[in-house]
Design a protein around this motif. Structure first.
Motif, short mmCIF file in Angstrom:
data_model
loop_
_atom_site.label_atom_id
_atom_site.label_comp_id
_atom_site.label_asym_id
_atom_site.label_seq_id
_atom_site.Cartn_x
_atom_site.Cartn_y
_atom_site.Cartn_z
N SER A 1 21.06 -26.72 22.69
CA SER A 1 19.72 -26.84 22.30
C SER A 1 19.13 -26.80 23.68
N SER B 1 14.42 -19.28 1.72
CA SER B 1 14.70 -20.10 2.85
C SER B 1 16.17 -20.62 2.61
N GLY C 1 19.45 -22.96 5.58
CA GLY C 1 19.85 -23.51 6.61
C GLY C 1 21.31 -23.30 7.19
N GLU D 1 13.80 -16.93 5.43
CA GLU D 1 13.55 -18.07 6.69
C GLU D 1 14.76 -18.73 6.92
N THR E 1 16.60 -21.97 8.37
CA THR E 1 15.91 -23.54 9.13
C THR E 1 17.21 -24.20 9.69
N GLY E 2 18.28 -23.52 9.96
CA GLY E 2 19.26 -24.18 10.78
C GLY E 2 20.21 -23.31 11.41
N ARG F 1 13.23 -17.38 12.51
CA ARG F 1 14.06 -18.50 12.86
C ARG F 1 13.13 -19.75 13.10
N ALA F 2 13.33 -20.59 11.83
CA ALA F 2 12.41 -21.71 11.56
C ALA F 2 13.03 -22.90 11.98
N THR F 3 13.91 -22.98 13.23
CA THR F 3 14.51 -24.04 13.84
C THR F 3 14.71 -23.95 15.12
N SER G 1 17.45 -24.70 16.59
CA SER G 1 18.94 -24.10 16.77
C SER G 1 18.95 -22.95 16.91
N GLN H 1 12.14 -20.84 18.75
CA GLN H 1 11.69 -21.40 17.27
C GLN H 1 10.56 -20.47 16.94
N TYR H 2 10.72 -20.05 15.79
CA TYR H 2 9.39 -19.22 15.09
C TYR H 2 9.54 -17.81 15.55
#
Length: 554
Positions: A266, A460, A462, A477, A479-480, A504-506, A508, A532-533
């Motif tokens: 991260s 979505s 993850g 989407e 989420t992880g 990329r909604a995370t 990570s 992210q995004y």
């Protein structure tokens, strides 16, 4: 991976065109003008001043000039001779009388005009009739004979020219006076002494060849320094493995480059700052957000540059560099030499004194000796008198002009012949009628309205995901931390031209991978979503070939 620290460089035109923001303490070099600018992390290129050299010493004063010698007196001019008298003009001869003009000949009579033919009647429209033949032209009358020219009178005889008077003799030229002597040149003044050189400033250049790990997250840790560059120290030393000791008070400039490495998956925040004599130096902190690692064995690497100008007021003042991060996966990384590339230290520090110039002032210039006086100029001899001018002889008379002969008479003009009659015009044929206009065919029916494609569906997940046929034309989407796989056509037969959006909604890492036999075409082969995004668009070009474009990284 090894890194080398170099100055950013480009042409002056490109620096001005792209107008980048330099980091605080980062140099930029104009390769076609040899000029430097130093970044402050706030102002862009066009707003930064150039790094200028020190001023030049004042020039010595000039010596005084010698006085000029006085000029000699001029000789007196000789008197001019008297002019001779002019001769009298001769009388002009009388002009001859003009001859009488000859009489003009009488004009011939004009021939009579032929009668005009009658006009034919206008027929009805149709084909044009043939044109009638033109009448014959009348004959022209004969020209009268020209009268004879009168006889020209004889020219009068020219008078004889008078004799020219004699020129008087030229007077003798006076003698030239002697030239005065030139005065002696004065001696040259002595050259002034050369000024002494300026004082040599203190400096030091150091580095650390070890990788430095962070003991505790969020706690400040001193940067160690274990080596000195060859010939890189004068009045500056390293003590206790981290203290940069300044022997003498003065104004100094410090520049440091730290190589921060992040092995965490991260983004991690890190801070760097200075301490002066064991106390935090105000406003010296630098905050940086380190990107996540490339993979579990390769960290992200970020160089951090610091640049300060400060004042030491006591003997043996010292400076230390501190750092910390929010994870112990962050380190100061040292990379060994590979092939032709040198080793990259974990820390590099340079410090130099800036209060002295490198050269002393120039000594004063000696005075210039005086110039000797100029000798007197000799007098000019007298000019001789001019002789008298002789008289001009008389001009002879002009002879008489002869008379002009008479002009002959003009002959008569012949008569003009008559004009023939014009033939009649034939009639014009009739115009045929226009056919009727056909009827208009019936209008066809309107086709059905297409489906609405202004909205997309959103799916979505993850975890790792393989694209399905229901994703066509929609948005996936993530989420992880996950990998999105594009399957081969044999597994999922997407139609050619299918478009899918991946987001990329995370925080990570999210990457895109090709299934068995699938080719993914992207810029530089980048397939990881950057932040992210960040998003990427996939378009199927052929059976197992896709285009991928968007905010991607390696």
């Amino acid at each position: 991976m090894a890194y080398r620290i170099v100055l950013r460089q480009d042409t002056a035109a490109n620096w001005t065109k792209y107008n980048p923001l330099l980091l605080n303490g980062e140099f930029g070099f104009e390769e076609d003008t040899d000029k430097l600018k130093l970044g402050d992390g706030v102002h862009k290129w066009r707003d930064l001043p150039y790094w200028l050299p020190g001023p030049t010493g004042a020039a010595g004063s000039s010596g005084t000039s010698g006085t000029s010698g006085s000029s000699g007196t001029s000789g007196t001019s000789g008197t001019s001779g008297t002019s001779g008298t002019s001769g009298v003009d001769g009388t002009s001869g009388t002009s001859g009388s003009s001859g009488t003009s000859g009489t003009s000949g009488s004009s011939g009579t004009s021939g009579s005009s032929g009668t005009s033919g009658t006009s034919g009647l206008n027929g009805t429209s149709g084909t044009s009739g043939t044109s009638g033949s033109s009448g014959t032209s009348g004959t022209s009358g004969s020209s009268g004979t020209s009268g004879t020219s009168g006889v020209s009178g004889t020219s009068g005889t020219s008078g004889t020219s008078g004799t020219s008077g004699f020129n008087g003799p030229t007077g003798p030229q006076g003698a030239t006076g002697p030239k005065g002597e030139t005065g002696a040149t004065g001696p040259q003044g002595l050259q002034g002494p050369t000024g002494s050189g300026g004082a040599l400033g203190a400096y030091g250049s150091f580095y650390d060849s070890t990788t430095q790990t962070l003991a505790t997250a969020g706690v400040g840790q001193v940067v160690t320094i274990n080596s000195t560059y060859p010939g890189g120290s004068n009045g500056i030393s390293i003590q206790n493995g981290s203290q940069i000791v300044i022997s003498n008070p003065g104004v100094y400039e410090l520049t440091a480059v730290l190589s921060l490495a992040n092995l965490d998956n991260s983004p991690i925040s890190s801070e760097v700052w200075l301490e002066f004599n064991g106390t935090v130096y105000p406003n010296s902190g630098t905050h940086v957000l380190l990107p996540e690692r490339k993979n579990s064995g390769i960290p992200s690497e970020t160089p951090v540059t610091m640049n300060f100008i400060g004042q030491s007021t006591s003997t043996n003042d010292y400076v230390e560099i501190y750092w910390t991060a929010e994870s112990t996966n962050v380190s100061l990384e040292s990379v060994g030499a590979t092939g032709s590339q040198p080793a990259a230290p974990s820390a590099m520090v340079s410090i130099e004194q800036v209060m002295y110039t490198q050269l002393g002032p120039t000594g004063a210039t000696g005075a210039t000796g005086s110039t000797g006086s100029t000798g007197a100029t000799g007098s000019t001899g007298a000019t001789g008198s001019t002789g008298a001018t002789g008289s001009t002889g008389a001009t002879g008379s002009t002879g008489a002009t002869g008379s002009t002969g008479a002009t002959g008479s003009t002959g008569a003009t012949g008569s003009t012949g008559s004009t023939g009659a014009t033939g009649s015009t034939g009639s014009t044929g009739a115009t045929g009628s226009t056919g009727a206009t056909g009827s208009t065919g019936a209008t066809g029916s309107t086709g059905a309205t297409g489906a609405d494609t202004s909205t997309v569906g959103i799916y979505s997940t993850g975890s790792n995901y393989t694209l399905a046929l229901t994703d066509a034309g929609n948005l996936v989407e993530i989420t992880g931390a996950a990998t999105v796989t594009v399957p081969p056509n044999s597994s999922v037969a997407f139609p050619t031209g299918t478009q899918i959006i991946v987001v990329r909604a995370t925080a990570s890492a999210v990457d895109i991978a090709a299934g068995s036999g699938v080719t993914l075409n992207s810029t530089n082969s980048y397939l990881d979503l950057n932040y992210q995004y960040s998003s990427a668009t996939l378009i199927k070009r052929d059976t197992d070939e896709w285009y991928v474009f968007g905010d991607l990284k390696p």
